[in-house]
Each structure stands twice: as C-alpha cells, then as structure tokens.
Design a protein around this motif. Sequence first.
Motif, PDB file in Angstrom:
ATOM      1  N   SER A 117      56.954  21.034  -0.978  1.00  0.00           N
ATOM      2  CA  SER A 117      57.262  21.444   0.396  1.00  0.00           C
ATOM      3  C   SER A 117      56.528  22.730   0.759  1.00  0.00           C
ATOM      4  CB  SER A 117      58.766  21.633   0.550  1.00  0.00           C
ATOM      5  OG  SER A 117      59.074  22.205   1.789  1.00  0.00           O
ATOM      6  N   ALA A 118      56.549  23.708  -0.132  1.00  0.00           N
ATOM      7  CA  ALA A 118      55.871  24.979   0.142  1.00  0.00           C
ATOM      8  C   ALA A 118      54.365  24.774   0.285  1.00  0.00           C
ATOM      9  CB  ALA A 118      56.167  25.982  -0.971  1.00  0.00           C
ATOM     10  N   ARG A 119      53.785  23.925  -0.559  1.00  0.00           N
ATOM     11  CA  ARG A 119      52.348  23.652  -0.467  1.00  0.00           C
ATOM     12  C   ARG A 119      52.021  22.919   0.833  1.00  0.00           C
ATOM     13  NH1 ARG A 119      48.944  25.351  -4.709  1.00  0.00           N
ATOM     14  NH2 ARG A 119      47.669  23.590  -4.161  1.00  0.00           N
ATOM     15  N   TRP A 120      52.884  21.975   1.208  1.00  0.00           N
ATOM     16  CA  TRP A 120      52.665  21.198   2.421  1.00  0.00           C
ATOM     17  C   TRP A 120      52.767  22.077   3.660  1.00  0.00           C
ATOM     18  CZ3 TRP A 120      56.366  19.213   6.139  1.00  0.00           C
ATOM     19  CH2 TRP A 120      55.807  18.286   7.027  1.00  0.00           C
ATOM     20  N   LEU A 121      53.717  23.004   3.672  1.00  0.00           N
ATOM     21  CA  LEU A 121      53.911  23.874   4.829  1.00  0.00           C
ATOM     22  C   LEU A 121      52.776  24.872   5.000  1.00  0.00           C
ATOM     23  CD1 LEU A 121      57.742  24.545   4.661  1.00  0.00           C
ATOM     24  CD2 LEU A 121      56.512  23.114   6.288  1.00  0.00           C
ATOM     25  N   ARG A 122      52.099  25.231   3.926  1.00  0.00           N
ATOM     26  CA  ARG A 122      50.966  26.163   4.030  1.00  0.00           C
ATOM     27  C   ARG A 122      49.751  25.527   4.694  1.00  0.00           C
ATOM     28  NH1 ARG A 122      50.699  27.897  -1.822  1.00  0.00           N
ATOM     29  NH2 ARG A 122      52.850  28.432  -2.075  1.00  0.00           N
TER      30      ARG A 122
ATOM     31  N   TRP B 135      60.656  21.580  -3.975  1.00  0.00           N
ATOM     32  CA  TRP B 135      60.425  22.871  -3.330  1.00  0.00           C
ATOM     33  C   TRP B 135      58.949  23.227  -3.360  1.00  0.00           C
ATOM     34  CZ3 TRP B 135      65.009  25.610  -6.116  1.00  0.00           C
ATOM     35  CH2 TRP B 135      66.161  25.456  -5.353  1.00  0.00           C
ATOM     36  N   TRP B 136      58.305  23.020  -4.515  1.00  0.00           N
ATOM     37  CA  TRP B 136      56.898  23.361  -4.668  1.00  0.00           C
ATOM     38  C   TRP B 136      56.031  22.529  -3.719  1.00  0.00           C
ATOM     39  CZ3 TRP B 136      52.564  20.693  -6.539  1.00  0.00           C
ATOM     40  CH2 TRP B 136      51.458  21.488  -6.771  1.00  0.00           C
TER      41      TRP B 136
END
Length: 136
Positions: A130-135, A127-128
């Motif tokens: 993914s969230a960093r990648w999406l930003r 999750w972490w």
Amino acid sequence: MKWVMAWLAGLLFGAGLAWSGMADPQRVLGFLDVAEMWDPSLLLVMLGAMGTYAVGYRFVVRCPRPLLDGAFHLPAERRVDARLLLGAAVFGAGWGLAGYCPGPVLAGIGLGNADLVWLLPAMLLGWWVSARWLRR
C-alpha cells in the motif's frame, strides 16, 4: 522517555483488547455476523472507546502542546474521498475475513496465539504494498 510512554500506551491498549475479547477472532466474527448469531458485546467495547476518545480528545487539544512532543500531529486532510473509502473497504474486508484488525493481531501474538504468526507477515506485506502504491 517517548519510547517508554509509547510502550506503556501499547501495553495498555493490548491489555484492553485482550480483556474486552477483541483478541478472540470468534467474538469479532460473531459481532460481524448480523444475519445469524450476532454477538453485540463488542458494540459496548466500541461505544466505550468512542466515549473515552470524545472526552480525552477535548481535554488534550486544549493543552498548548503534548507533554512529550513539540506540537500535535493532527491530519491535515479532512475530506472523505475515494482513497479513504477504498482503504476503509479493504481494511473492513480483511477484518471480516480474518476476524482481526492490526491491534488485536499484535495482542493475540502476545497472548500466544500461534496462528497469528502467519497473519502478521501478510498484514505487514499489505502495508508495504500500500505504501509503495501510494507513492506512485
């Protein structure tokens, strides 16, 4: 009050997962194994959840606002795009490899399944990342 209701909803959800057998990875993997020993019991669980959601959603969105919030928080994006499909594929692959999706992992830890202590950090790391990648 909101956190009490969230806790009770999570407890009800976890109890439903445990009662339905979705906290048992062998049952989940049996459902995913359509080529050999398919276990259709989780199909009934999913159909029951879909029916409950269909009725509940229609009832809830007719209310002017939620009981414990100022407004409903529905997704603004309604189109199916590559990001959604990729996320669904990664989620499905993880579910198929582990026999768990996020809800049953937490329910399984609550039921004392010590093996899940290793899966939970990997799931949180995913999750972490993914969230960093999406930003980006």
